[in-house]
Every structure is written in structure tokens, then in C-alpha cells.
Design an enzyme around this catalytic site. Structure first.
Site, PDB file in Angstrom:
ATOM      1  N   LYS A  23      98.346  51.355  13.771  1.00 26.93           N
ATOM      2  CA  LYS A  23      98.146  51.193  12.324  1.00 26.93           C
ATOM      3  C   LYS A  23      97.247  49.990  12.033  1.00 26.93           C
ATOM      4  O   LYS A  23      96.268  50.092  11.283  1.00 26.93           O
ATOM      5  CB  LYS A  23      99.502  50.976  11.624  1.00 26.93           C
ATOM      6  CG  LYS A  23      99.363  50.446  10.196  1.00 26.93           C
ATOM      7  CD  LYS A  23     100.696  50.292   9.490  1.00 26.93           C
ATOM      8  CE  LYS A  23     101.365  48.967   9.663  1.00 26.93           C
ATOM      9  NZ  LYS A  23     100.869  47.879   8.804  1.00 26.93           N
ATOM     10  N   ASN A  24      97.577  48.853  12.633  1.00 28.51           N
ATOM     11  CA  ASN A  24      96.871  47.632  12.247  1.00 28.51           C
ATOM     12  C   ASN A  24      95.477  47.529  12.860  1.00 28.51           C
ATOM     13  O   ASN A  24      94.718  46.630  12.521  1.00 28.51           O
ATOM     14  CB  ASN A  24      97.720  46.400  12.554  1.00 28.51           C
ATOM     15  CG  ASN A  24      98.891  46.305  11.589  1.00 28.51           C
ATOM     16  OD1 ASN A  24      98.893  46.962  10.538  1.00 28.51           O
ATOM     17  ND2 ASN A  24      99.892  45.517  11.932  1.00 28.51           N
ATOM     18  N   ARG A  92      98.680  45.195   1.227  1.00 28.82           N
ATOM     19  CA  ARG A  92      98.107  43.854   1.343  1.00 28.82           C
ATOM     20  C   ARG A  92      96.823  43.864   2.172  1.00 28.82           C
ATOM     21  O   ARG A  92      95.888  43.102   1.913  1.00 28.82           O
ATOM     22  CB  ARG A  92      99.132  42.904   1.975  1.00 28.82           C
ATOM     23  CG  ARG A  92      98.581  41.507   2.116  1.00 28.82           C
ATOM     24  CD  ARG A  92      99.541  40.538   2.712  1.00 28.82           C
ATOM     25  NE  ARG A  92      98.837  39.398   3.249  1.00 28.82           N
ATOM     26  CZ  ARG A  92      98.497  38.320   2.572  1.00 28.82           C
ATOM     27  NH1 ARG A  92      98.814  38.219   1.302  1.00 28.82           N
ATOM     28  NH2 ARG A  92      97.842  37.338   3.129  1.00 28.82           N
ATOM     29  N   CYS A 116     103.919  44.560   1.908  1.00 31.91           N
ATOM     30  CA  CYS A 116     105.320  44.371   2.277  1.00 31.91           C
ATOM     31  C   CYS A 116     105.928  43.220   1.504  1.00 31.91           C
ATOM     32  O   CYS A 116     105.258  42.264   1.148  1.00 31.91           O
ATOM     33  CB  CYS A 116     105.421  44.004   3.750  1.00 31.91           C
ATOM     34  SG  CYS A 116     105.288  45.382   4.831  1.00 31.91           S
ATOM     35  N   ARG A 121     103.039  35.566   0.202  1.00 33.42           N
ATOM     36  CA  ARG A 121     101.898  35.842   1.105  1.00 33.42           C
ATOM     37  C   ARG A 121     100.605  35.503   0.375  1.00 33.42           C
ATOM     38  O   ARG A 121      99.938  36.354  -0.194  1.00 33.42           O
ATOM     39  CB  ARG A 121     101.923  37.301   1.553  1.00 33.42           C
ATOM     40  CG  ARG A 121     103.094  37.582   2.446  1.00 33.42           C
ATOM     41  CD  ARG A 121     103.119  39.019   2.898  1.00 33.42           C
ATOM     42  NE  ARG A 121     102.207  39.294   3.991  1.00 33.42           N
ATOM     43  CZ  ARG A 121     102.045  40.503   4.519  1.00 33.42           C
ATOM     44  NH1 ARG A 121     102.704  41.524   4.039  1.00 33.42           N
ATOM     45  NH2 ARG A 121     101.207  40.678   5.525  1.00 33.42           N
ATOM     46  N   ASP A 305     106.532  41.508  14.171  1.00 33.50           N
ATOM     47  CA  ASP A 305     106.770  42.905  13.790  1.00 33.50           C
ATOM     48  C   ASP A 305     107.819  43.584  14.675  1.00 33.50           C
ATOM     49  O   ASP A 305     108.218  44.708  14.386  1.00 33.50           O
ATOM     50  CB  ASP A 305     105.451  43.695  13.842  1.00 33.50           C
ATOM     51  CG  ASP A 305     104.486  43.235  12.755  1.00 33.50           C
ATOM     52  OD1 ASP A 305     104.956  42.855  11.676  1.00 33.50           O
ATOM     53  OD2 ASP A 305     103.272  43.248  12.997  1.00 33.50           O
ATOM     54  N   ILE A 327     106.751  33.362  11.223  1.00 34.25           N
ATOM     55  CA  ILE A 327     105.498  33.786  10.583  1.00 34.25           C
ATOM     56  C   ILE A 327     105.694  34.028   9.079  1.00 34.25           C
ATOM     57  O   ILE A 327     104.885  33.581   8.270  1.00 34.25           O
ATOM     58  CB  ILE A 327     104.932  35.072  11.254  1.00 34.25           C
ATOM     59  CG1 ILE A 327     104.864  34.919  12.782  1.00 34.25           C
ATOM     60  CG2 ILE A 327     103.562  35.438  10.677  1.00 34.25           C
ATOM     61  CD1 ILE A 327     103.861  33.951  13.336  1.00 34.25           C
ATOM     62  N   ARG A 398     105.067  54.273   5.650  1.00 32.98           N
ATOM     63  CA  ARG A 398     103.845  53.467   5.636  1.00 32.98           C
ATOM     64  C   ARG A 398     103.341  53.200   7.057  1.00 32.98           C
ATOM     65  O   ARG A 398     102.143  53.047   7.273  1.00 32.98           O
ATOM     66  CB  ARG A 398     104.111  52.105   4.971  1.00 32.98           C
ATOM     67  CG  ARG A 398     104.273  52.179   3.483  1.00 32.98           C
ATOM     68  CD  ARG A 398     104.495  50.797   2.908  1.00 32.98           C
ATOM     69  NE  ARG A 398     103.397  49.911   3.295  1.00 32.98           N
ATOM     70  CZ  ARG A 398     103.427  48.588   3.189  1.00 32.98           C
ATOM     71  NH1 ARG A 398     104.497  47.987   2.706  1.00 32.98           N
ATOM     72  NH2 ARG A 398     102.397  47.867   3.561  1.00 32.98           N
TER      73      ARG A 398
HETATM   74  N1  EPU Z   1      98.720  33.243   5.124  1.00 32.07           N
HETATM   75  C1  EPU Z   1      98.454  32.279   4.193  1.00 32.07           C
HETATM   76  N2  EPU Z   1      97.278  32.380   3.485  1.00 32.07           N
HETATM   77  C2  EPU Z   1      96.385  33.371   3.696  1.00 32.07           C
HETATM   78  C3  EPU Z   1      96.675  34.357   4.664  1.00 32.07           C
HETATM   79  C4  EPU Z   1      97.862  34.252   5.384  1.00 32.07           C
HETATM   80  O1  EPU Z   1      99.244  31.381   3.986  1.00 32.07           O
HETATM   81  O2  EPU Z   1      95.335  33.395   3.027  1.00 32.07           O
HETATM   82  C5  EPU Z   1      99.985  33.130   5.891  1.00 32.07           C
HETATM   83  C6  EPU Z   1     100.879  34.358   5.728  1.00 32.07           C
HETATM   84  O3  EPU Z   1     101.590  34.315   4.523  1.00 32.07           O
HETATM   85  C7  EPU Z   1     101.762  34.250   6.945  1.00 32.07           C
HETATM   86  C8  EPU Z   1     100.821  33.644   7.998  1.00 32.07           C
HETATM   87  O4  EPU Z   1      99.711  33.117   7.275  1.00 32.07           O
HETATM   88  O5  EPU Z   1     102.825  33.366   6.692  1.00 32.07           O
HETATM   89  C9  EPU Z   1     100.310  34.579   9.044  1.00 32.07           C
HETATM   90  O6  EPU Z   1     100.059  35.838   8.479  1.00 32.07           O
HETATM   91  P1  EPU Z   1      98.773  36.721   8.834  1.00 32.07           P
HETATM   92  O7  EPU Z   1      97.719  36.415   7.823  1.00 32.07           O
HETATM   93  O8  EPU Z   1      98.447  36.603  10.267  1.00 32.07           O
HETATM   94  O9  EPU Z   1      99.383  38.146   8.541  1.00 32.07           O
HETATM   95  P2  EPU Z   1      98.567  39.336   7.987  1.00 32.07           P
HETATM   96  O10 EPU Z   1      97.202  39.261   8.552  1.00 32.07           O
HETATM   97  O11 EPU Z   1      98.748  39.450   6.537  1.00 32.07           O
HETATM   98  C10 EPU Z   1      99.035  40.990   9.970  1.00 32.07           C
HETATM   99  C11 EPU Z   1      99.663  42.340  10.094  1.00 32.07           C
HETATM  100  C12 EPU Z   1     101.159  42.219   9.872  1.00 32.07           C
HETATM  101  C13 EPU Z   1     101.712  41.261  10.920  1.00 32.07           C
HETATM  102  C14 EPU Z   1     100.992  39.924  10.823  1.00 32.07           C
HETATM  103  C15 EPU Z   1     101.404  38.942  11.888  1.00 32.07           C
HETATM  104  C16 EPU Z   1      97.937  43.828   9.339  1.00 32.07           C
HETATM  105  C17 EPU Z   1      97.467  44.771   8.295  1.00 32.07           C
HETATM  106  N3  EPU Z   1      99.091  43.230   9.101  1.00 32.07           N
HETATM  107  O12 EPU Z   1      99.330  40.558   8.646  1.00 32.07           O
HETATM  108  O13 EPU Z   1     101.712  43.504  10.049  1.00 32.07           O
HETATM  109  O14 EPU Z   1     103.086  41.075  10.707  1.00 32.07           O
HETATM  110  O15 EPU Z   1      99.577  40.121  10.937  1.00 32.07           O
HETATM  111  O16 EPU Z   1     101.149  39.454  13.149  1.00 32.07           O
HETATM  112  O17 EPU Z   1      97.292  43.672  10.359  1.00 32.07           O
HETATM  113  C18 EPU Z   1     103.161  45.281   9.646  1.00 32.07           C
HETATM  114  O18 EPU Z   1     102.412  45.980  10.321  1.00 32.07           O
HETATM  115  O19 EPU Z   1     104.297  45.684   9.274  1.00 32.07           O
HETATM  116  C19 EPU Z   1     102.737  43.949   9.247  1.00 32.07           C
HETATM  117  C20 EPU Z   1     103.310  43.253   8.281  1.00 32.07           C
END
Ligand code: EPU
Length: 420
Positions: A23-24, A92, A116, A121, A305, A327, A398
Site C-alpha cells: 500500500k505505502n 493523509r 488515520c 499529525r 505499523d 512514532i 483502507r
Molecule cells: N510529522 C510531523 N510533521 C510533519 C510530518 C510528520 O511532525 O510535517 C511527524 C508525524 O506526526 C509522526 C512522525 O513525524 O509523529 C513520523 O511520521 P511520518 O511522517 O514518517 O509518517 P507518515 O509519512 O505520515 C508513513 C506511513 C504510515 C507509517 C509511518 C511511519 C504512508 C502513506 N504512511 O506515514 O503508515 O505508520 O510512515 O512508518 O506511507 C499505515 O500504513 O497504516 C500508516 C499509518
């Protein structure tokens, strides 16, 4: 019709389950297809709601999508610059579209993203990456208008915190920027080198993806390419935990075990019995699970995850374990529902719970709060005594393709809607 999942737990499972495409990775490839005017074909895209929402967004931006047995083809000749707020509110990951849109058109309106319910976030790191590339921003009550009328300019982007989607978004934007971009403190999840490989095949010049420093030499345009998605490592890890939790012999096919090294190490430490051969994982009977702590961590650490399915395993393990989520702030509240099933779980603070096991779980009425907690509730239902009914299953749909069908094939007593 309002669907729910019904499970009668306690059955041993057997047979083979196929891992879906990641998915990701798929979400990012759909976004990356917008960087080129030429056709991009993706195979192995999972049939899940988040991918459908992303396709809708890509179409709403002006791209054409066709699906054939060979894959999903995206052609993005001309692009609009406003993301559809009704869809971005559900996903997101839609924020990543801002990267290719800025690179192609120099402009995007980014509504506040949804997705989610994992606690706060923010998108501050996205914005600072764009700022580094020369983007101006204007905030309104609905979101952000981002503009780079003279195009993006390569720069050093130091991420204040490791972020998967910011790394990917910056990489896509920098692909068409003038000059060289260096992303420091980049995320290293396997989806990132997979995206870089794809972009490089289209003509991008990216090195270092999969390490914490990524370098991108901007090019004027890129072509299209064909890509087969990597296997979903979270699907894989979830089914390995399913085998351990239900003490069953199951075969997990079409996986990429190398993407889960620390996870396998942890599975050995808890006494799970399994073997890995090529792209196949087999779970075997074990003599009882042993409690072990985990701390979630960016790749290559223990994935956030897989934290919820692992916690279900700890309810069936002997001893006390500390689950430390580092995280996301809102990713342990589902443990309330495990408690309602009879699990002995104490919440220390929003980031930590203590699990005392083993406890017998009893079937209950549950509500899925997010994708990964949702699948964890299914795992709990499969090991519980009696009937479990799960509501809000859109959250599970999802992320997991035909989860009921795939689990039924293993002999699970599971159905959408009450069995006759
Ligand atoms: N964060 C900030 N500011 C930002 C962006 C992120 O503070 O501008 C924080 C987030 O709130 C979090 C941390 O940084 O506390 C790390 O989050 P990250 O940005 O790495 O997460 P993400 O990119 O939003 C992806 C996956 C998630 C997975 C996380 C961590 C996708 C679409 N989503 O999210 O997947 O949990 O990385 O590995 O790639 C899922 O598949 O169920 C899912 C939530």
C-alpha cells in the site's frame, strides 16, 4: 449497506496466504506518475480503499487512468492544482501529491490532510522542505496555497524529524528542480528506495535512497516507466503474527522477508517458530509465546505499523511486556478494546502500555479505529473464545485487500455480515 466483520475465534488455521502489493509504495507510485506526461504502468496495486481514494485524487487533478490485466496506467498530460478536500480529508498521504504538482505546475492548493486517527499529525516538515526548495506559502482556514512561479530550486533539506512521506515528497519535487538537492536525516523505509528506483528508470538522477542522505540532481523532464510494486511488509508481518498467535502452520507467499529483519529477530525472541525460504515464510507450532518488550522505531527498527498486531501477540505470551510507541501519539488507544476482551493491559501514558499475559480473550463488539489497530482486532477475534463483531471496517478495507476472503482460505470462521 453498513457492513461489519463477524469472527468466531479459537480455530487453528492452515494453508497459504498471498501477500498483497505494498500500500505505502502504491500510493507514492500513483503520485510519482504525475511527474511525467508519459504513461506510467503500475502492476500489483492492491485493491484497497486508500489506493482507490488516491486514484480518484489523481483523476480529479486531470490524469487519465486505465486498468487492464497488465496493470494500472496513468497518463498525466495536463494537471490542475487544487486537491479535492473531500478526498484529502480521508487520506493523509494525499499531501505527497503536492511534490509532483509543485514540480510540474509551480502551484498547489493543499487542504489540511486527514487520514488515520493517530493523534496529532502536523505538516510543518512538509512545509519547511518546500520552503527550502523556494516555495512560498499562504495559509487560509481551508489549507495552504503553495507557489513557486519560477520553478523549484535545488537545496539542502534537513528534516527536523525523520518522516517517510516528507522524504518521498521532497524527492519527487526535487526530481524536476533546477540544480542539486540533498535530503539529510531522510527516512529509510523500503518504499523509499523503491520509489527512487522507479523515478530513476523514468530518467531521474537520485542516489542514496535507503540511506539517511539522499541526493537528487534535478532534470528538466522525466519519461514514463513500468513498475511492479514491492510486497507489503506490513501484510507479511501481520500474517506471521497471526500464525504465532493462533499457533498455526501457515504459509505466507510472495513476501520480501529482507524488509523485516528486526521484526523476525523479535519474533524469534518471543518463541514463535517459523522458517524463511526465499519469498516464503512458514509458521510452525510453538511451545508457547514469551513476553518481550518492543519500542517502535523508524526503519530498520520495529515498525509502528506492526505494533498493534504485536500487542495482541503479547496478550497470549507468558509474562509482562512493555509496548513503547515512539512514532505516533494516538496509536495505543485501541488497547481499551483488547481490555474489553479480557486482556490485562495497563496504559502508562499515551506512548506506553504494559501487557500481562497470557489471558484468554473473549469475543466482543469492537470498533476499528485505524488500519493497523483494525487488523489487530481481527487477530484478537481469531484467537478469542466466541463471537467478535467489528464495526467501522472501512478502516480495515483502507489497507488490506479482501482480508475476509484471504483469511477464510486459511480456514478462519470470518465473514462480512452475520453468517446465516
Ligand atoms: N510529522 C510531523 N510533521 C510533519 C510530518 C510528520 O511532525 O510535517 C511527524 C508525524 O506526526 C509522526 C512522525 O513525524 O509523529 C513520523 O511520521 P511520518 O511522517 O514518517 O509518517 P507518515 O509519512 O505520515 C508513513 C506511513 C504510515 C507509517 C509511518 C511511519 C504512508 C502513506 N504512511 O506515514 O503508515 O505508520 O510512515 O512508518 O506511507 C499505515 O500504513 O497504516 C500508516 C499509518
Amino acid at each position: 449497506m453498513h457492513e461489519q466483520i463477524y469472527i468466531v475465534g479459537g480455530k487453528e488455521l492452515t494453508g497459504t496466504i498471498e501477500v498483497q502489493g505494498a500500500k505505502n509504495a502504491g500510493l507514492k507510485m500513483l503520485a510519482a506518475a504525475l511527474l511525467s506526461e508519459e504513461p506510467c504502468t503500475i502492476t500489483n496495486l492492491p485493491k484497497i480503499e486508500d489506493i482507490e481514494r488516491m486514484k480518484e485524487l489523481v483523476v480529479s487533478l486531470g490524469a487519465k487512468i486505465t486498468t487492464s490485466p497488465q496493470g494500472t496506467t496513468i497518463v498525466a498530460k495536463q494537471l490542475q492544482t487544487t486537491l479535492e478536500p473531500t478526498i484529502t480529508g480521508k487520506l493523509r498521504a494525499s499531501a505527497i501529491l503536492a511534490g509532483p504538482l509543485l514540480a510540474r505546475t509551480g502551484e498547489v492548493f493543499l487542504p489540511y490532510p486527514g487520514g488515520c486517527n493517530l493523534g496529532e499529525r502536523p505538516i510543518d516538515i512538509f512545509l519547511s522542505a518546500f520552503r527550502a526548495l523556494g516555495v512560498a506559502e499562504e495559509e487560509s482556514e481551508k489549507g495552504f496555497r503553495l507557489t513557486a512561479p519560477h520553478g523549484l530550486v535545488g537545496a539542502t533539506i534537513l528534516l527536523s524529524r525523520v518522516s517517510v512521506t516528507v522524504t518521498e515528497t521532497a524527492m519527487m519535487a526535487a526530481t524536476l528542480a533546477k540544480g542539486t538537492t540533498t535530503i539529510k536525516n531522510a527516512a529509510m523505509e523500503p518504499e523509499i528506495p523503491a520509489l527512487a528506483d522507479y523515478l530513476n528508470r523514468c530518467g531521474a538522477k537520485i542516489t542514496g535512497a535507503g540511506t539517511s542522505t539522499i541526493s537528487i540532481v534535478g532534470v528538466e523532464r522525466i519519461a514514463g516507466a513500468e513498475i511492479t510494486l514491492i510486497p507489503d511488509r506490513l501484510d507479511t508481518g501481520t500474517f506471521a503474527l497471526l500464525g504465532a498467535i493462533t499457533n498455526s502452520e501457515i504459509t505466507i507467499a510472495n513476501a520480501e522477508p529482507n524488509h523485516l529483519e528486526i521484526f523476525w529477530q523479535q519474533l524469534e525472541r518471543i518463541g514463535a517458530n517459523f522458517t524463511i525460504e526465499g519469498n516464503t515464510i512458514r509458521t510452525h507450532h510453538h511451545n508457547g509465546l514469551i513476553a518481550q518488550n518492543i519500542t517502535t522505531h523508524e526503519y530498520p527498527g520495529f515498525p509502528t505499523d506492526l505494533q498493534a498486531p504485536y500487542t495482541v501477540a503479547m496478550t497470549q505470551a507468558s509474562g509482562m511486556s512493555l509496548i513503547h510507541e515512539t512514532i505516533f501519539s494516538g496509536r495505543l488507544f485501541y488497547t481499551d478494546q483488547l481490555r474489553s476482551m479480557g486482556a490485562n493491559i495497563i496504559m502508562c501514558d499515551p506512548y506506553r502500555v504494559i501487557v500481562n499475559g497470557p489471558t484468554k480473550l473473549r469475543g466482543r463488539f469492537l470498533t476499528s479505529p485505524d488500519i493497523r489497530a483494525g487488523i489487530a482486532l481481527i487477530l484478537a477475534g481469531l484467537v478469542a473464545e466466541g463471537e467478535t463483531r467489528i464495526d467501522n471496517i472501512y478502516q480495515i478495507d483502507r489497507g488490506y485487500e479482501d482480508i475476509v476472503g484471504r483469511l477464510k482460505k486459511l480456514g478462519a470462521d470470518i465473514s462480512r455480515n452475520r453468517p446465516a
